[in-house]
Enzyme design. Sequence first.
Site, PDB file in Angstrom:
ATOM      1  N   TYR A 147       0.839  -1.204   0.000  1.00 21.49           N
ATOM      2  CA  TYR A 147       0.000   0.000   0.000  1.00 21.49           C
ATOM      3  C   TYR A 147       0.873   1.253   0.000  1.00 21.49           C
ATOM      4  O   TYR A 147       0.690   2.158  -0.807  1.00 21.49           O
ATOM      5  CB  TYR A 147      -0.903  -0.024   1.232  1.00 21.49           C
ATOM      6  CG  TYR A 147      -1.880   1.126   1.323  1.00 21.49           C
ATOM      7  CD1 TYR A 147      -2.866   1.309   0.351  1.00 21.49           C
ATOM      8  CD2 TYR A 147      -1.854   2.017   2.400  1.00 21.49           C
ATOM      9  CE1 TYR A 147      -3.790   2.352   0.454  1.00 21.49           C
ATOM     10  CE2 TYR A 147      -2.776   3.039   2.509  1.00 21.49           C
ATOM     11  CZ  TYR A 147      -3.740   3.210   1.528  1.00 21.49           C
ATOM     12  OH  TYR A 147      -4.644   4.243   1.645  1.00 21.49           O
ATOM     13  N   TYR A 206      -4.374  -4.518  19.414  1.00 25.03           N
ATOM     14  CA  TYR A 206      -3.162  -5.118  18.863  1.00 25.03           C
ATOM     15  C   TYR A 206      -1.946  -4.536  19.577  1.00 25.03           C
ATOM     16  O   TYR A 206      -1.846  -3.315  19.759  1.00 25.03           O
ATOM     17  CB  TYR A 206      -3.082  -4.860  17.356  1.00 25.03           C
ATOM     18  CG  TYR A 206      -4.269  -5.425  16.583  1.00 25.03           C
ATOM     19  CD1 TYR A 206      -5.069  -6.451  17.104  1.00 25.03           C
ATOM     20  CD2 TYR A 206      -4.589  -4.931  15.312  1.00 25.03           C
ATOM     21  CE1 TYR A 206      -6.139  -6.958  16.396  1.00 25.03           C
ATOM     22  CE2 TYR A 206      -5.664  -5.436  14.598  1.00 25.03           C
ATOM     23  CZ  TYR A 206      -6.436  -6.446  15.147  1.00 25.03           C
ATOM     24  OH  TYR A 206      -7.502  -6.933  14.445  1.00 25.03           O
ATOM     25  N   ARG A 213      -2.848   7.109  17.060  1.00 26.99           N
ATOM     26  CA  ARG A 213      -3.409   7.564  15.799  1.00 26.99           C
ATOM     27  C   ARG A 213      -4.166   8.859  16.080  1.00 26.99           C
ATOM     28  O   ARG A 213      -4.482   9.167  17.232  1.00 26.99           O
ATOM     29  CB  ARG A 213      -4.387   6.540  15.196  1.00 26.99           C
ATOM     30  CG  ARG A 213      -3.772   5.212  14.761  1.00 26.99           C
ATOM     31  CD  ARG A 213      -2.840   5.344  13.587  1.00 26.99           C
ATOM     32  NE  ARG A 213      -2.372   4.048  13.106  1.00 26.99           N
ATOM     33  CZ  ARG A 213      -1.324   3.383  13.583  1.00 26.99           C
ATOM     34  NH1 ARG A 213      -0.611   3.883  14.576  1.00 26.99           N
ATOM     35  NH2 ARG A 213      -0.961   2.228  13.059  1.00 26.99           N
ATOM     36  N   ARG A 277       1.306   8.439  14.969  1.00 20.40           N
ATOM     37  CA  ARG A 277       0.856   9.122  13.749  1.00 20.40           C
ATOM     38  C   ARG A 277       0.049  10.359  14.144  1.00 20.40           C
ATOM     39  O   ARG A 277      -0.924  10.263  14.862  1.00 20.40           O
ATOM     40  CB  ARG A 277       0.002   8.192  12.898  1.00 20.40           C
ATOM     41  CG  ARG A 277      -0.376   8.810  11.565  1.00 20.40           C
ATOM     42  CD  ARG A 277      -1.245   7.900  10.755  1.00 20.40           C
ATOM     43  NE  ARG A 277      -0.522   6.759  10.227  1.00 20.40           N
ATOM     44  CZ  ARG A 277      -1.129   5.633   9.849  1.00 20.40           C
ATOM     45  NH1 ARG A 277      -2.423   5.506   9.965  1.00 20.40           N
ATOM     46  NH2 ARG A 277      -0.421   4.637   9.343  1.00 20.40           N
TER      47      ARG A 277
HETATM   48  N1  UDP Z   1      -5.957  -1.943  15.906  1.00 19.85           N
HETATM   49  C1  UDP Z   1      -6.279  -2.586  17.083  1.00 19.85           C
HETATM   50  N2  UDP Z   1      -7.351  -3.426  17.096  1.00 19.85           N
HETATM   51  C2  UDP Z   1      -8.143  -3.631  16.008  1.00 19.85           C
HETATM   52  C3  UDP Z   1      -7.818  -2.973  14.820  1.00 19.85           C
HETATM   53  C4  UDP Z   1      -6.714  -2.130  14.792  1.00 19.85           C
HETATM   54  O1  UDP Z   1      -5.602  -2.407  18.102  1.00 19.85           O
HETATM   55  O2  UDP Z   1      -9.108  -4.407  16.124  1.00 19.85           O
HETATM   56  C5  UDP Z   1      -4.798  -1.031  15.900  1.00 19.85           C
HETATM   57  C6  UDP Z   1      -3.821  -1.257  14.751  1.00 19.85           C
HETATM   58  O3  UDP Z   1      -2.862  -2.235  15.115  1.00 19.85           O
HETATM   59  C7  UDP Z   1      -3.227   0.129  14.596  1.00 19.85           C
HETATM   60  C8  UDP Z   1      -4.373   1.058  14.989  1.00 19.85           C
HETATM   61  O4  UDP Z   1      -5.296   0.272  15.721  1.00 19.85           O
HETATM   62  O5  UDP Z   1      -2.170   0.322  15.495  1.00 19.85           O
HETATM   63  C9  UDP Z   1      -5.088   1.667  13.789  1.00 19.85           C
HETATM   64  O6  UDP Z   1      -5.354   0.619  12.901  1.00 19.85           O
HETATM   65  P1  UDP Z   1      -6.251   0.770  11.626  1.00 19.85           P
HETATM   66  O7  UDP Z   1      -6.408  -0.596  11.048  1.00 19.85           O
HETATM   67  O8  UDP Z   1      -7.493   1.495  11.974  1.00 19.85           O
HETATM   68  O9  UDP Z   1      -5.463   1.661  10.594  1.00 19.85           O
HETATM   69  P2  UDP Z   1      -3.955   2.163  10.398  1.00 19.85           P
HETATM   70  O10 UDP Z   1      -3.896   3.455  11.076  1.00 19.85           O
HETATM   71  O11 UDP Z   1      -3.005   1.161  11.012  1.00 19.85           O
HETATM   72  O12 UDP Z   1      -3.807   2.242   8.939  1.00 19.85           O
END
Ligand code: UDP
Length: 314
Positions: A147, A206, A213, A277
């Site tokens: 990506y 996770y 974020r 981020r």
């Molecule tokens: N995340 C999490 N649990 C979930 C889905 C995502 O802890 O069920 C975490 C993921 O590991 C990341 C953050 O939340 O650190 C944001 O993930 P997302 O998939 O929303 O998008 P990203 O910002 O990584 O593109």
Amino acid sequence: MPDRVLITGGAGFIGSHLCARFLNEGYEVICMDNLSTGSLENVARFFNEDRFTFTRYDVTQYLHVDGRLDLILHFASPASPADYLEMPIQTLKVGSLGTHKALGLAKSKQARFLLASTSEVYGDPLQHPQKETYFGNVDPVGLRGVYDEAKRFAEALVMAYHRNHGIRTHIARIFNTYGPFMRMDDGRALPNFITQALRNEPLTLYGDGSQTRSFCYIDDIVEGIYRLCQTDYAGPVNLGNPDEMTITDLAREVIARTGSASELAFKELPEGDPMVRQPDITLARSLLHWTPQVDRQTGLDLTLDYFRQHIQSP
Ligand code: UDP
């Protein structure tokens, strides 16, 4: 005659909100989507609108649109990590071949062009918050490289078409965005947490949940994109809400706002998951006189209303 806009990925989350906005602004909207991650339900509300056309098409194939085009918004791409990890080759193809086709069309129609880029071009950033001048920290052969590199290539291609062919182009680097019409099962943090909380299931965090974020409500992103199209600025512009938080705090906030009985369940951190981020939006503030207006409480409640209406038992 109204201006005509082509929105690739127009049946996706952000794409469908753009369809609504450009219809409201009086445009004729051609929505193109192969429905690999988008859905007709997102655009069904426009079907009886004369100025709206839906075309099911894969933007990596030769692109043809009859008649005039004033603007192309190139939003076609899987965008959730779960989606692009499942469709790595399609993701690379739509970012490269798809962007090439869409730019070729812009050139032949002398249309303006806006690329939906992403905060992922910064990878796991070593500069914090991220400014547009930061080159990023991306592993090209890591799982998320499909990506990140596709979008980085797309940005390079947009700039080449701008410099070589004089096309009026824009690059929006979009940070985490949420709101109604997100796919409930797209695997991202907020849809996961909301569906889990509404079902009183454990919220899956996770890693240790300390990664951060910055979440921006969809209406603010759409406003930023709309304003960017009105400028002559070709370089990348960050669009996002600088309101940064840990993922654990997000999970707790979702539990609090839903009144859920859910607990937290810790899972393995996915490979390459960025630890921090946050957008630096100084450029967007001065160039677009734009700043996010919707606070998280309001945005979360609006999103929860949508998910409550759409949730089904597992
Ligand atoms: N995340 C999490 N649990 C979930 C889905 C995502 O802890 O069920 C975490 C993921 O590991 C990341 C953050 O939340 O650190 C944001 O993930 P997302 O998939 O929303 O998008 P990203 O910002 O990584 O593109």
